[in-house]
Design a protein around this motif. Structure first.
Motif, PDB file in Angstrom:
ATOM      1  N   VAL A  44      -4.210   0.190   9.818  1.00 34.79           N
ATOM      2  CA  VAL A  44      -4.730  -0.870   8.560  1.00 34.79           C
ATOM      3  C   VAL A  44      -5.227   0.411   7.651  1.00 34.79           C
ATOM      4  O   VAL A  44      -5.106   1.499   7.984  1.00 34.79           O
ATOM      5  CB  VAL A  44      -6.179  -0.825   9.398  1.00 34.79           C
ATOM      6  N   THR A  45      -4.750   0.009   5.957  1.00 33.34           N
ATOM      7  CA  THR A  45      -5.393   0.901   5.058  1.00 33.34           C
ATOM      8  C   THR A  45      -6.848   0.136   4.065  1.00 33.34           C
ATOM      9  O   THR A  45      -6.191  -0.936   4.300  1.00 33.34           O
ATOM     10  CB  THR A  45      -4.288   1.192   4.112  1.00 33.34           C
ATOM     11  N   VAL A  46      -7.785   0.963   4.373  1.00 35.44           N
ATOM     12  CA  VAL A  46      -8.969   0.976   3.454  1.00 35.44           C
ATOM     13  C   VAL A  46      -8.495   1.290   2.043  1.00 35.44           C
ATOM     14  O   VAL A  46      -9.140   3.118   2.453  1.00 35.44           O
ATOM     15  CB  VAL A  46      -9.909   0.882   4.571  1.00 35.44           C
ATOM     16  N   LEU A  47      -8.920   0.764   1.129  1.00 40.03           N
ATOM     17  CA  LEU A  47      -8.563   0.774  -0.239  1.00 40.03           C
ATOM     18  C   LEU A  47     -10.808   1.174  -0.380  1.00 40.03           C
ATOM     19  O   LEU A  47     -11.326  -0.302  -1.102  1.00 40.03           O
ATOM     20  CB  LEU A  47      -8.176   1.085  -0.851  1.00 40.03           C
ATOM     21  N   ASP A  48     -10.721   2.132  -1.518  1.00 40.04           N
ATOM     22  CA  ASP A  48     -12.509   1.575  -1.899  1.00 40.04           C
ATOM     23  C   ASP A  48     -12.675   2.951  -3.201  1.00 40.04           C
ATOM     24  O   ASP A  48     -12.085   4.100  -3.288  1.00 40.04           O
ATOM     25  CB  ASP A  48     -13.737   2.210  -1.084  1.00 40.04           C
ATOM     26  N   ARG A  49     -13.652   1.866  -4.108  1.00 37.57           N
ATOM     27  CA  ARG A  49     -13.570   2.690  -5.355  1.00 37.57           C
ATOM     28  C   ARG A  49     -14.710   4.093  -5.396  1.00 37.57           C
ATOM     29  O   ARG A  49     -14.784   5.013  -5.774  1.00 37.57           O
ATOM     30  CB  ARG A  49     -13.712   2.147  -6.552  1.00 37.57           C
TER      31      ARG A  49
END
Length: 517
Positions: A44-49
């Motif tokens: 899993v890769t979680v991406l957040d600004r």
């Protein structure tokens, strides 16, 4: 320069590639989804600004004060225990959850008050003190709230509602429970005292709903509180988010902050990954969006023709109200205001009229009702020695009305009004003790969280915007695209967004089937 994702990240050393899931957004719904996907075997890769995890449940520190930016109340702690258990872990090993007693106090302008607790006999005594003739009606209300809990939360809330047949099968129960009646309408049929009607019906405001129009199914929140209590996570909800990140990383997943997804990549009708604003392309077998459902469809899928959630449909949708939140710190007040607990609700002179101004007229009223959070009475670490950390939240119109509030001009004026109300009704002498101050308006929610119209809780949970009518957890716009969080089923609030990850786990394919295909 275009940088492609490193495929080596998809595999363990010497092992065959593992199916890759990209999760857009490190809010609690996205983090819970990443935990469940990791437990299933996905990489899993979680991406957040943002620069910290948690989304609206994150925190900022100013002058030694830690301000929890969003949710402060934890109900139904078993949904967190079940989430951790699905990952082979114990929730209590990672999070220190403290039950609160009382839950909160509600105050009215006439000086009367109502204290919410878990003990049933104490609550009946409190009802009798406020309105002696309403005790039997209160019992009736709680009985109906429990029935709605078993149907609305334990049944509908724990499974997908993306098929029309799912809706058709439950219509008789909706009719039997009078889901067409509002929460306030249901409370009004049970009790006569207007203050008690407010105390039993205001809960939809915690998830962005108008109590006079949101379905009576949401009376189930009263049962949640009575049955499971109200809790506070030491360190705040942001500490829970940090604990979730640790689980994800120990599963082999990755959480990347300060990166923004620009578009979901779709080819041959299937989500194939994402493109970041800097041009980086990250391929994936499945994409899970914890971004607001409106932002997901209107922005992230802007290059893909949509069948159901078109721009026109999103414009017709009703959105939850906006939020004005004043975060402030004080010095030398730990022993001051001894009658002010962890949570206080200050009512203005109007209930129905104020709600109408906020939700229907889109007008910023001169009067206000406030939710006041004082975590320092439970968790001294939130403030310097002897000081307090607060936030005061006022529901206000979102930015999508015909004449939206210009918060660049109104923010300080409105903050001063909030301070005046607090000094008059709850915290006398507040101005003499103020240290830190921070204001969030609907414009902040729009810009920080990419929330359409700066709404506080995404699409409003009216009956025709709930269950099957709400954006589905499995998207019909692209195969391999899934939605979680406040804007999808089962809805806003911590139990809802954590529940959306549970529903997701029932819908996504097993990772080995994706690799084999």
């Amino acid at each position: 320069m275009l940088t492609r994702f490193d495929p080596a990240f998809l595999s363990d050393s010497g092992a065959s590639p593992r199916a890759h899931a990209v999760v857009i957004g490190a809010g609690l719904g996205g983090l819970a989804s990443a935990m469940r996907l990791g437990a299933m075997g996905y990489r899993v890769t979680v991406l957040d600004r943002l620069d910290v995890p948690g989304g609206r449940g994150s925190a900022v520190v100013k002058g030694g004060h830690r301000f929890d930016l969003g949710p402060t109340i934890v109900t139904v702690p078993q949904v967190f225990r079940e989430l951790w258990a699905a990952c082979g872990r114990q929730f209590e090993d990672d999070v220190d959850l403290r039950p609160l007693d009382p839950f909160y106090e509600i105050r009215w302008p006439d000086g009367s008050c109502f204290t919410m607790r878990q003990d049933r006999s104490e609550m009946e005594a409190e009802v009798a003190r406020l309105s002696p003739g309403d005790v039997d009606g209160y019992r009736k209300f709680l009985a109906g709230a429990e029935t709605r809990y078993w149907f609305g939360f334990e049944d509908l809330g724990r499974r997908s509602m993306h098929r029309l047949g799912d809706l058709v099968r439950v219509l008789p129960t909706f009719a039997k429970l009078r889901a067409d009646r509002s929460v306030h309408g249901y409370a009004a049929r049970c009790v006569k005292d207007e203050r008690l009607r407010m105390a039993l019906s205001f809960h939809p405001l915690f998830i962005g709903g108008d109590p006079f129009h949101v379905t009576s199914m949401y009376a189930l929140v009263s049962h949640l509180e009575a049955e499971f209590g109200v809790h506070y996570a030491m360190g705040g909800v942001s500490a829970m988010a940090q604990a979730m990140v640790r689980v994800i990383e120990e599963q082999g997943g990755r959480v990347r902050q300060e990166v923004e997804v620009d578009e979901i990549r779709v080819a041959d009708g299937r989500a194939r990954g994402v493109t970041l604003t800097g041009g980086e392309v990250i391929p994936a077998n499945i994409v899970v969006s914890n971004a607001d459902a409106g932002h997901t469809y209107d922005r992230l899928l802007r290059g893909h023709k949509r069948r159901r959630w078109t721009g026109a449909r999103l414009k017709r949708s009703r959105w939850s109200m906006g939020l004005f939140v004043w975060y402030f710190g004080t010095r030398g007040t730990r022993e001051k205001w001894s009658d002010v607990g962890h949570h206080t609700i200050l009512n203005g002179p109007r209930y129905r009229g104020l709600v109408k101004d906020i939700f229907l007229k889109g007008r910023l009223a001169k009067d206000m009702s406030l939710y006041v959070h004082r975590p320092s009475v439970t968790d001294p670490s939130v403030a310097p020695d002897g000081g307090d950390t607060f936030y005061a939240l006022s529901p206000v119109p979102h930015l999508g009305h015909d004449e939206p509030v210009d918060w660049n001009k109104m923010a300080e004026t409105y903050r001063a009004r909030v301070q005046s109300v607090l000094e008059r009704d709850l915290l006398p002498g507040l101005g003499e003790h103020l240290t830190e101050s921070l204001v969030y308006t609907p414009e902040t929610f729009r810009d920080r969280y990419l929330s359409p119209h700066g709404s506080g809780f995404s699409i409003e949970p009216r009956i025709l915007q709930s269950a099957w009518f709400r954006p589905h957890n499995i998207s019909e716009e692209a195969e391999g695209l899934f939605l979680v969080g406040a804007g999808t089923h089962p809805g806003a609030g911590l139990p809802g967004v954590i529940g959306s990850a549970e529903v997701l786990a029932q819908l996504v394919p097993l990772p080995q089937t994706l690799v084999q295909s």
